[in-house]
Design an enzyme around this catalytic site. Structure first.
Site, PDB file in Angstrom:
ATOM      1  N   GLY A   1     -15.903  45.073  28.411  1.00 25.92           N
ATOM      2  CA  GLY A   1     -15.693  44.819  29.836  1.00 25.92           C
ATOM      3  C   GLY A   1     -14.462  45.499  30.381  1.00 25.92           C
ATOM      4  O   GLY A   1     -14.487  46.090  31.468  1.00 25.92           O
TER       5      GLY A   1
ATOM      6  N   LYS B   1     -28.883  46.979  32.935  1.00 32.55           N
ATOM      7  CA  LYS B   1     -28.875  46.978  34.394  1.00 32.55           C
ATOM      8  C   LYS B   1     -27.984  48.060  34.990  1.00 32.55           C
ATOM      9  O   LYS B   1     -26.839  48.226  34.583  1.00 32.55           O
ATOM     10  CB  LYS B   1     -28.415  45.608  34.902  1.00 32.55           C
ATOM     11  CG  LYS B   1     -29.354  44.473  34.513  1.00 32.55           C
ATOM     12  CD  LYS B   1     -28.834  43.135  35.036  1.00 32.55           C
ATOM     13  CE  LYS B   1     -29.786  42.000  34.678  1.00 32.55           C
ATOM     14  NZ  LYS B   1     -29.298  40.702  35.190  1.00 32.55           N
TER      15      LYS B   1
ATOM     16  N   ARG C   1     -11.968  42.873  15.323  1.00 29.98           N
ATOM     17  CA  ARG C   1     -10.903  42.646  16.294  1.00 29.98           C
ATOM     18  C   ARG C   1      -9.631  42.120  15.646  1.00 29.98           C
ATOM     19  O   ARG C   1      -8.528  42.394  16.137  1.00 29.98           O
ATOM     20  CB  ARG C   1     -11.392  41.698  17.389  1.00 29.98           C
ATOM     21  CG  ARG C   1     -12.375  42.363  18.339  1.00 29.98           C
ATOM     22  CD  ARG C   1     -12.853  41.441  19.425  1.00 29.98           C
ATOM     23  NE  ARG C   1     -13.600  42.172  20.441  1.00 29.98           N
ATOM     24  CZ  ARG C   1     -14.241  41.609  21.447  1.00 29.98           C
ATOM     25  NH1 ARG C   1     -14.238  40.287  21.583  1.00 29.98           N
ATOM     26  NH2 ARG C   1     -14.892  42.340  22.329  1.00 29.98           N
TER      27      ARG C   1
ATOM     28  N   GLY D   1     -19.042  46.801  22.967  1.00 28.78           N
ATOM     29  CA  GLY D   1     -20.310  46.135  23.214  1.00 28.78           C
ATOM     30  C   GLY D   1     -21.393  46.500  22.214  1.00 28.78           C
ATOM     31  O   GLY D   1     -21.153  46.683  21.016  1.00 28.78           O
TER      32      GLY D   1
END
Length: 416
Positions: free
Chosen positions: A396, A219, A58, A373
């Site tokens: 996100g 999920k 990053r 991620g």
């Protein structure tokens, strides 16, 4: 808009010109930064261990924007968050180790101030000269940051003449340093943020076909919006990871002790119905690596998806599933991947994720976009991060954009 027979609505921050995508917010290239104090929100939320940065990806991603500003004689004030210190000064989350990495990578001195918007920060900003870089301490040490407090936003903005948001990974947060400061300063995008939004939106609106999306992770509930939006524009949707078991349960398949979200079975049925209605080839695993425990020394077996025993958990897709997925990936001309196929951190359950990662990397004819991620972690584990087209820095934020949701940190910037 009709894309390949499917209806799709463009996000507000994107338009087309001469058949190509165009970012419609102003960027640093649209303004004069010479001699100006420029507050640059970056995403330096990097992993630390023993007071050292473990992964500098990053930091490297922010270099083009920071170098452009320095080369154009701006006085650059860097602000970022790190971890979740919850509005208190916690040395475990200090940005001081990140400052050392930035200084090495950018090849010039970076002044660090143990303050965010107080007296020390203001005095240091006043002393700056053209081309200098000042890094503030972790903005989340301030309780007003995550509350998007107007007074803190004003204090932070008073450090500078111009605001630049280059923190795509935080663009889905309406915090003081991503949204609040824009009420007080001319506000534009950095090069990384513009490229992230343009790349992901262009993928949705103008993909080369076949367009194959691969989703994994734990999920369904965390990605239901993404799935719904992708079903509007993909040709094939590959599902793996824990989220596949809720879909299998919706089809009446017994899944043993595998992860299932009972409250999401009905939405999963709707998802399956939509895929059929839209003529999207939705691929679910046909076999699994199963075990009774999640452990490196677990006793594993490979079973068909109808054969998961009552005490077993599916912890990776099986080899037949991998071959099925690899065939679809090989035919693709646009690939989006977010989420592992199993518990890839452990050797017994890494094969499915490794095979998918290798298939993505081998398809040199496709535009391959990785949605941040764990998918990025998987690419790095298998040494493949240099063999894809684009790796997003914001998991996100990327997911929110792919849902079709507005990103507050982008919406708040000035239009061209």
């Amino acid at each position: 808009m009709i894309i390949g027979g499917r209806t799709h609505q463009r996000p507000a921050v994107f338009a087309t010109r001469e058949g190509r995508g165009m970012f419609t917010k102003k960027t640093i290239k649209d303004i004069d930064v010479r001699g100006k104090r420029v507050l640059v929100r970056v995403d330096f939320n990097v992993p630390l261990a023993a007071d050292a940065v473990v992964d500098d990806t990053r930091v490297r991603a922010a270099l083009p924007t920071l170098r452009y500003l320095v080369d154009h004689d701006a006085r650059v004030i860097v602000v970022s968050h790190l971890g979740r210190p919850n509005g208190t000064h916690d040395e475990r989350y200090s940005l001081s180790p990140v400052r050392r990495v930035l200084q090495r990578l950018i090849g010039r001195n970076v002044v660090f101030v143990d303050d965010v918007a107080g007296v020390d920060a203001h005095e240091s900003a006043e002393r700056m000269v053209d081309g200098e870089i000042l890094m503030l301490e972790n903005v989340r040490f301030e309780p007003g940051e995550q509350k998007n407090d107007p007074e803190f936003s004003k204090a932070l903005a008073s450090l500078a003449d111009i605001y630049v948001n280059d923190a795509f990974g935080a663009a889905h947060r309406a915090h003081a340093s991503t949204v609040g400061v824009t009420a007080f300063l001319p506000s534009v995008a950095g090069l990384l943020l513009a490229r992230e939004v343009e790349t992901l939106t262009d993928m949705l609106t103008r993909p080369e076909r076949p367009f194959v999306a691969i989703l994994g992770g734990s999920k369904v509930s965390e990605k239901i919006g993404v799935v719904d939006h992708l079903l509007e524009c993909v040709d094939t949707l590959i599902i793996g990871g824990g989220m596949c078991f809720t879909l299998l349960a919706a089809k009446g398949v017994p899944v043993g002790k595998s992860l299932v979200e009972p409250d999401w079975i009905e939405p999963a049925r709707a998802m399956l119905a939509k895929a059929k209605e839209r003529d999207v080839d939705l691929l679910l695993p046909v076999d699994f690596v199963v075990a009774e425990t999640i452990a490196e020394d677990a006793n594993t077996a490979i079973v068909g998806r109808e054969e998961i025993g009552p005490t077993m958990m599916g912890l990776d897709v099986g080899p037949t599933s991998s071959e099925l997925y690899k065939g679809a990936i090989a035919d693709a001309r646009t690939i989006f991947w977010n989420g592992p196929m199993g518990v890839f951190e452990m050797t017994p359950f890494e094969a499915g994720t490794r095979e998918v990662a290798m298939a993505v990397a081998r398809n040199n004819r496709a535009v391959s976009i990785i949605g941040g991620g764990d998918s990025v972690a998987a690419l790095k584990k298998f040494g493949l991060e240099e063999r894809v087209t684009f790796v997003s820095t914001g998991g996100g934020a990327a997911m929110k954009l792919l849902e079709g949701a507005p990103l507050p940190g982008v919406e708040a910037l000035q239009d061209k």
